[in-house]
Design a protein around this motif. Structure first.
Motif, PDB file in Angstrom:
ATOM      1  N   GLU A   1       9.430  17.332   1.976  1.00  0.00           N
ATOM      2  CA  GLU A   1       9.456  17.929   0.653  1.00  0.00           C
ATOM      3  C   GLU A   1       8.155  18.703   0.205  1.00  0.00           C
ATOM      4  O   GLU A   1       7.861  19.154  -1.016  1.00  0.00           O
ATOM      5  N   SER A   2       7.174  18.845   1.160  1.00  0.00           N
ATOM      6  CA  SER A   2       5.769  19.492   0.814  1.00  0.00           C
ATOM      7  C   SER A   2       5.209  18.776  -0.369  1.00  0.00           C
ATOM      8  O   SER A   2       4.741  19.672  -1.110  1.00  0.00           O
ATOM      9  N   VAL A   3       5.082  17.576  -0.294  1.00  0.00           N
ATOM     10  CA  VAL A   3       4.399  16.643  -1.356  1.00  0.00           C
ATOM     11  C   VAL A   3       3.246  15.789  -0.564  1.00  0.00           C
ATOM     12  O   VAL A   3       3.583  14.812   0.108  1.00  0.00           O
ATOM     13  N   ASP A   4       1.995  16.186  -0.965  1.00  0.00           N
ATOM     14  CA  ASP A   4       1.109  15.516  -0.377  1.00  0.00           C
ATOM     15  C   ASP A   4       0.825  13.981  -0.844  1.00  0.00           C
ATOM     16  O   ASP A   4       0.784  13.709  -2.132  1.00  0.00           O
TER      17      ASP A   4
ATOM     18  N   ALA B   1       0.932  -1.231   0.001  1.00  0.00           N
ATOM     19  CA  ALA B   1      -0.004   0.084   0.016  1.00  0.00           C
ATOM     20  C   ALA B   1       0.932   1.207   0.064  1.00  0.00           C
ATOM     21  O   ALA B   1       0.357   2.112  -0.429  1.00  0.00           O
ATOM     22  N   LEU B   2       2.089   1.124   0.679  1.00  0.00           N
ATOM     23  CA  LEU B   2       2.775   2.287   0.680  1.00  0.00           C
ATOM     24  C   LEU B   2       3.376   2.768  -0.624  1.00  0.00           C
ATOM     25  O   LEU B   2       4.008   3.872  -1.084  1.00  0.00           O
ATOM     26  N   THR B   3       3.306   1.795  -1.738  1.00  0.00           N
ATOM     27  CA  THR B   3       4.015   2.174  -2.960  1.00  0.00           C
ATOM     28  C   THR B   3       3.615   3.201  -3.629  1.00  0.00           C
ATOM     29  O   THR B   3       4.127   4.041  -4.535  1.00  0.00           O
ATOM     30  N   ASP B   4       2.003   3.472  -3.429  1.00  0.00           N
ATOM     31  CA  ASP B   4       1.295   4.524  -4.334  1.00  0.00           C
ATOM     32  C   ASP B   4       1.960   5.783  -3.626  1.00  0.00           C
ATOM     33  O   ASP B   4       2.118   6.782  -4.579  1.00  0.00           O
ATOM     34  N   GLY B   5       2.268   5.849  -2.615  1.00  0.00           N
ATOM     35  CA  GLY B   5       2.713   7.103  -1.910  1.00  0.00           C
ATOM     36  C   GLY B   5       4.075   7.361  -2.441  1.00  0.00           C
ATOM     37  O   GLY B   5       4.666   8.634  -2.694  1.00  0.00           O
ATOM     38  N   ILE B   6       4.772   6.132  -2.503  1.00  0.00           N
ATOM     39  CA  ILE B   6       6.271   6.356  -3.023  1.00  0.00           C
ATOM     40  C   ILE B   6       6.405   6.598  -4.331  1.00  0.00           C
ATOM     41  O   ILE B   6       6.892   7.646  -4.774  1.00  0.00           O
ATOM     42  N   GLU B   7       5.283   6.346  -5.292  1.00  0.00           N
ATOM     43  CA  GLU B   7       5.168   6.678  -6.792  1.00  0.00           C
ATOM     44  C   GLU B   7       4.935   8.187  -6.708  1.00  0.00           C
ATOM     45  O   GLU B   7       5.371   8.898  -7.564  1.00  0.00           O
ATOM     46  N   THR B   8       3.983   8.714  -5.630  1.00  0.00           N
ATOM     47  CA  THR B   8       3.684  10.215  -5.725  1.00  0.00           C
ATOM     48  C   THR B   8       4.858  10.998  -5.737  1.00  0.00           C
ATOM     49  O   THR B   8       5.038  12.027  -6.272  1.00  0.00           O
TER      50      THR B   8
ATOM     51  N   GLU C   1      19.010  14.410   1.290  1.00  0.00           N
ATOM     52  CA  GLU C   1      18.343  13.305   0.615  1.00  0.00           C
ATOM     53  C   GLU C   1      17.992  12.159   1.825  1.00  0.00           C
ATOM     54  O   GLU C   1      17.402  11.244   1.325  1.00  0.00           O
ATOM     55  N   VAL C   2      18.179  12.489   3.013  1.00  0.00           N
ATOM     56  CA  VAL C   2      18.061  11.481   4.156  1.00  0.00           C
ATOM     57  C   VAL C   2      16.689  12.105   4.948  1.00  0.00           C
ATOM     58  O   VAL C   2      16.580  13.658   5.398  1.00  0.00           O
ATOM     59  N   HIS C   3      15.436  11.643   4.885  1.00  0.00           N
ATOM     60  CA  HIS C   3      14.201  11.894   5.385  1.00  0.00           C
ATOM     61  C   HIS C   3      13.950  11.198   6.891  1.00  0.00           C
ATOM     62  O   HIS C   3      13.370  11.901   7.461  1.00  0.00           O
ATOM     63  N   GLY C   4      14.763  10.285   6.997  1.00  0.00           N
ATOM     64  CA  GLY C   4      14.369   9.544   8.501  1.00  0.00           C
ATOM     65  C   GLY C   4      15.669   8.911   8.784  1.00  0.00           C
ATOM     66  O   GLY C   4      16.638   8.689   8.016  1.00  0.00           O
TER      67      GLY C   4
ATOM     68  N   ASP D   1       7.073  10.793  -8.708  1.00  0.00           N
ATOM     69  CA  ASP D   1       6.477  11.892  -9.576  1.00  0.00           C
ATOM     70  C   ASP D   1       6.933  13.243  -9.569  1.00  0.00           C
ATOM     71  O   ASP D   1       7.174  13.979 -10.446  1.00  0.00           O
ATOM     72  N   ALA D   2       7.071  13.634  -8.218  1.00  0.00           N
ATOM     73  CA  ALA D   2       7.768  15.010  -7.967  1.00  0.00           C
ATOM     74  C   ALA D   2       9.116  15.141  -7.823  1.00  0.00           C
ATOM     75  O   ALA D   2       9.738  16.029  -7.227  1.00  0.00           O
ATOM     76  N   GLY D   3       9.845  13.869  -8.134  1.00  0.00           N
ATOM     77  CA  GLY D   3      11.450  14.027  -7.989  1.00  0.00           C
ATOM     78  C   GLY D   3      11.880  13.689  -6.715  1.00  0.00           C
ATOM     79  O   GLY D   3      13.184  14.217  -6.502  1.00  0.00           O
ATOM     80  N   VAL D   4      11.349  13.216  -5.915  1.00  0.00           N
ATOM     81  CA  VAL D   4      11.673  12.671  -4.501  1.00  0.00           C
ATOM     82  C   VAL D   4      11.608  11.361  -4.216  1.00  0.00           C
ATOM     83  O   VAL D   4      10.670  10.687  -4.723  1.00  0.00           O
ATOM     84  N   ARG D   5      12.841  10.749  -3.731  1.00  0.00           N
ATOM     85  CA  ARG D   5      12.968   9.280  -3.233  1.00  0.00           C
ATOM     86  C   ARG D   5      13.298   9.344  -1.762  1.00  0.00           C
ATOM     87  O   ARG D   5      14.012   9.921  -1.246  1.00  0.00           O
ATOM     88  N   PRO D   6      12.250   8.699  -1.073  1.00  0.00           N
ATOM     89  CA  PRO D   6      12.460   8.829   0.544  1.00  0.00           C
ATOM     90  C   PRO D   6      13.625   8.150   0.817  1.00  0.00           C
ATOM     91  O   PRO D   6      14.148   7.236   0.151  1.00  0.00           O
ATOM     92  N   GLY D   7      14.422   8.731   1.661  1.00  0.00           N
ATOM     93  CA  GLY D   7      15.472   8.135   2.251  1.00  0.00           C
ATOM     94  C   GLY D   7      15.439   8.025   3.608  1.00  0.00           C
ATOM     95  O   GLY D   7      15.169   8.621   4.575  1.00  0.00           O
ATOM     96  N   LEU D   8      15.933   6.770   4.098  1.00  0.00           N
ATOM     97  CA  LEU D   8      16.047   6.300   5.261  1.00  0.00           C
ATOM     98  C   LEU D   8      17.596   5.753   5.638  1.00  0.00           C
ATOM     99  O   LEU D   8      18.147   5.003   5.147  1.00  0.00           O
ATOM    100  N   ALA D   9      18.179   6.467   6.681  1.00  0.00           N
ATOM    101  CA  ALA D   9      19.427   6.321   7.284  1.00  0.00           C
ATOM    102  C   ALA D   9      19.455   5.522   8.478  1.00  0.00           C
ATOM    103  O   ALA D   9      18.857   5.966   9.521  1.00  0.00           O
TER     104      ALA D   9
END
Length: 297
Positions: free
Chosen positions: A290-293, A17-24, A89-92, A27-35
């Motif tokens: 990233e202010s992407v809903d 289910a999280l893949t939809d949010g990751i695709e959104t 590039e690190v969000h978490g 599309d905005a040029g953001v790849r979530p990053g976890l360190a």
């Protein structure tokens, strides 16, 4: 028939289910990053971190892993956290516990940017949770809520007994379950090592959560009929197996399953959900920073 709540299956659904949010975000040029930061040579910690990194790869989250010598000065860890705080590039950020004795874990938690604290342990995030406006729900308590939801267990008006008052599970779960939310509105009793007549408290529970870190401390004699049992514990005990040990929960499974209407197994119950909710928090963190809903499950 007792329902066995399959944490592996629910966690797989969450990752999907999280893949939809990751695709959104993509599309905005953001790849979530976890360190993930590991300052330990404990095999269990090493395995757990590698599993988290594998989870990231599976869903499309960028995994950044940093390993530090357990004997290195504490300043090296704090410098690492500061660098990750500053990395766009690190969000978490997740610092794997336990840490060496010469490092104060409370100071490390406070050093993490609250906006990147995907464990939800920073004092600011704890305060927001207690106030009913969480930035991130801690992974294991949130995972417990999602497991109950998957089994159609309604917590509203129910008596919930939690055994264990840790900052990681017991306290935040109690706070979540009393909130005025769809997954809350419960009446919660929080038990611990000084609780008198623990069995009396657990027998009156509609939902019993064991999170004390004591192998098989709760058995069927301590439960009423049709109780929903959530076993957060995962303990290594000596056993005649190839590994020389087996994993057991804080609940004696066989006797508890005879009483319970639903129960989580160990392993394969709460554990997979903890990792899935870490991904959830990472996606949420990326969305906020990233202010992407994004739509979260």
């Amino acid at each position: 028939m007792t329902e066995v709540i399959d944490g592996n299956a629910v966690a797989a659904e969450m990752r999907s289910a999280l893949t939809d949010g990751i695709e959104t975000l993509s599309d905005a040029g953001v790849r979530p990053g976890l360190a993930t930061v590991l300052m330990s040579d404990d095999p269990a910690s090493e395995t757990y971190v590698s599993m988290k990194q594998r989870d990231c790869e599976e869903v499309g989250i960028e995994g950044i892993h940093v390993e530090l010598d357990p004997d290195a000065p504490a300043e090296e860890l704090f410098d690492t956290v500061a660098d990750l705080n500053d990395d766009p590039e690190v969000h978490g950020i997740l610092v794997q516990m336990p840490l060496p004795d010469h490092v104060d874990d409370r100071d490390v938690i406070r050093a993490i940017d609250p906006a990147k604290d995907v464990d939800g342990f920073h004092p600011e995030n704890v305060g927001r949770l207690v106030a009913g406006n969480p930035r991130f729900k801690p992974c294991t308590p949130h995972g417990v809520q999602k497991l109950l939801e998957s089994a159609d267990v309604d917590t509203e008006g129910k008596d919930v007994t939690i055994v264990g008052r840790s900052n990681i599970v017991g306290k935040p779960l109690a706070n979540l379950l009393v909130q005025k939310t769809d997954l809350g509105n419960a009446t919660v009793t929080l038990c611990h090592s000084r609780t008198t007549d623990l069995a009396e408290k657990t027998r009156r529970a509609d939902i019993m959560v064991a999170a004390a870190g004591v192998p098989e401390m709760v058995d069927g004699s301590m439960l009423s009929e049709s109780t929903v049992v959530v076993d957060v514990g995962i303990n290594r005990v000596d056993a005649d197996t190839d590994k020389g040990y087996e994993l057991v929960g804080d609940v004696e499974y066989e006797s508890a399953a005879e009483k319970a209407s639903a129960i989580t197994p160990v392993p394969g119950g709460v554990g997979p959900m903890t990792r899935a909710m870490l991904l959830y928090n990472t996606v949420k963190a990326a969305s906020q920073q990233e202010s992407v809903d994004v739509e979260l499950p």
